[in-house]
Enzyme design. Structure first.
Site, short mmCIF file in Angstrom:
data_model
loop_
_atom_site.label_atom_id
_atom_site.label_comp_id
_atom_site.label_asym_id
_atom_site.label_seq_id
_atom_site.Cartn_x
_atom_site.Cartn_y
_atom_site.Cartn_z
NE ARG A 155 -1.56 1.37 -6.46
CZ ARG A 155 -2.60 1.09 -7.25
NH1 ARG A 155 -2.56 1.47 -8.51
NH2 ARG A 155 -3.65 0.45 -6.78
CD GLU B 95 1.70 -8.99 1.91
OE1 GLU B 95 2.20 -10.12 1.81
OE2 GLU B 95 0.52 -8.79 2.23
CB CYS C 183 -19.22 2.28 -28.26
SG CYS C 183 -18.43 1.93 -29.82
N GLY D 186 0.78 -1.22 0.00
CA GLY D 186 0.00 0.00 0.00
C GLY D 186 0.82 1.28 0.00
CE1 TYR E 260 -2.95 -4.34 -7.84
CE2 TYR E 260 -1.43 -2.52 -7.47
CZ TYR E 260 -2.01 -3.70 -7.06
OH TYR E 260 -1.64 -4.24 -5.86
#
Ligand SMILES: *Cc1c(COP(=O)(O)O)cnc(C)c1O
Length: 386
Positions: free
Chosen positions: A261, A258, A336, A222, A365
């Protein structure tokens, strides 16, 4: 913002080779090594594979990580095959009996137990296993102010409430659970935290865990990535110094983190070209080759994906080149749906059909969370620069 190697590479791609994900593995190795160097020796660095499980990424990280956190049977088999020699921690809610059996067969080093039911399932196998209890500890609401995602500190499907974790500890002291070796506590409470907020959470988690004689504490991932300011990296040296101080007070404790990102976001780019430009009721739109079916990150997180324009002088057609100048532009894809927006109303000096657009922070991600099959456009190319 793209590294010179990426910029050059993208400029040389044919339009039909776009969109393309381009990864700079040398940049990834250097970044991961710097993160590792900023951490005390007694902190183990695991990579959360769900951020980006490409085998080339997993392999590039190997010299700097202790192991990998996996959250499904699919990730388990995939990561074990890609980097067979490194430890795995198996987390995630809703582990099936088949996944638990596979994890035991593959010799997973750590199980992160998410519920009492899961503890029973694991015990029922009769096989020895090393476990951490994942606990959803209450968090100081101030520490979670403005964070992107909260996995804990409030009602969520993740982990055990503290009283249920204590109930698991009581079960683990009984003979039926003798073959399960309790190693400690795991918590992954939020995503998008700066170093001080992370250290605040770490203090709380460690305090709770050592009261219960934990010898290992995994404080999760995080660590923040700032999509509005790609140069503002998480302050790893500050975080490392804080963790060293925490460890000084707890000799013998093993700390584990851990992140996902914050390790891989910076090494990937999604490169494409502007297909068309238009004004609609006074607002400028650039329609790009590709879209959020390849790069869902900005739609998922409601942010503007940062980008760089690479002008391309070529214009092969006899009619005027679609161009916008000195106006905010919204970058959309080919889908669309009005939700196919990669960046909204960004000031722009000039953008013409055929110019290249390179989105940054696309290494985590990104492709792997996108809805690839919606509208059946071709898939992007994948390029790994070693
Ligand atoms: C997703 C996840 C991580 C990684 O989170 P990042 O925000 O990518 O650092 C770590 N641990 C668990 C349990 C997760 O679910």
């Amino acid at each position: 913002m793209p590294t010179p190697a990426v910029r050059e590479y993208v400029a040389a791609l044919a339009p039909e080779a776009l969109p393309a994900y381009v990864y700079d593995l040398a940049a990834l190795r250097a970044h991961a090594a710097a993160v590792r160097a900023a951490l005390p020796e007694r902190v183990e660095l695991y990579y959360a594979a769900k951020a980006n499980p490409e085998p080339e990424i997993l392999t590039a990280l190997a010299p700097s990580v202790t192991g990998y956190e996996v959250s499904s049977g699919g990730e388990l088999a995939h990561v074990r095959a890609a980097v067979p020699h490194l430890p795995l921690a198996f987390g995630g809610p809703g582990k099936t009996p088949a996944e638990i059996a596979e994890a035991l067969a593959l010799g997973v080093e750590r199980f992160h137990v998410e519920s009492e039911h899961e503890l029973h399932l694991l015990a029922q196998t009769g096989r020895p296993a090393d476990i951490l209890l994942r606990v959803n500890l209450p968090a100081d609401p101030r520490s979670l102010d403005g964070v992107a995602l909260a996995m804990g500190g409030r009602p969520t499907p993740f982990g055990l409430d503290p009283d249920r974790a204590d109930a698991c500890l009581a079960l683990l002291a009984t003979p039926r659970f003798r073959h399960l070796r309790l190693r400690g506590i795991h918590a992954h409470l939020a995503s998008g935290l700066d170093a001080d907020a992370q250290l605040g959470l770490a203090e709380n988690i460690v305090a709770w865990a050592v009261q219960r004689n934990a010898t290992e504490v995994n404080i999760g991932g995080g660590m923040a990535v700032d999509y509005s300011d790609p140069a503002a990296l998480f302050d790893w040296p500050r975080f490392g110094t804080g963790l060293a101080r925490l460890l000084d007070r707890h000799p013998g404790l093993i700390l584990r983190i851990e992140p996902g990102r914050s390790l891989t976001a910076y090494c990937g780019w999604y490169a494409t070209e502007a297909l068309d430009l238009k004004l609609s009721h006074g607002a400028a739109f650039a329609v790009l080759r590709g879209g959020t079916h390849h790069l869902r990150t900005p739609a998922a997180k409601s942010h503007n994906q940062p980008f760089t324009i690479l002008p391309d002088p070529r214009w092969p057609h006899p009619w005027p080149r679609p161009t916008i100048r000195d106006t905010p532009v919204t970058l959309t894809g080919q889908l669309c749906t009005p939700k196919d927006v990669l960046a909204h109303q960004i000031p722009c000096q000039e953008l013409r059909a055929g110019d290249r657009v390179i989105f940054g922070l696309a290494g985590a991600y990104a492709w792997n969370i996108s809805h690839h099959d919606f509208l059946m456009h071709p898939r992007p190319g994948f390029h790994f620069q070693r």
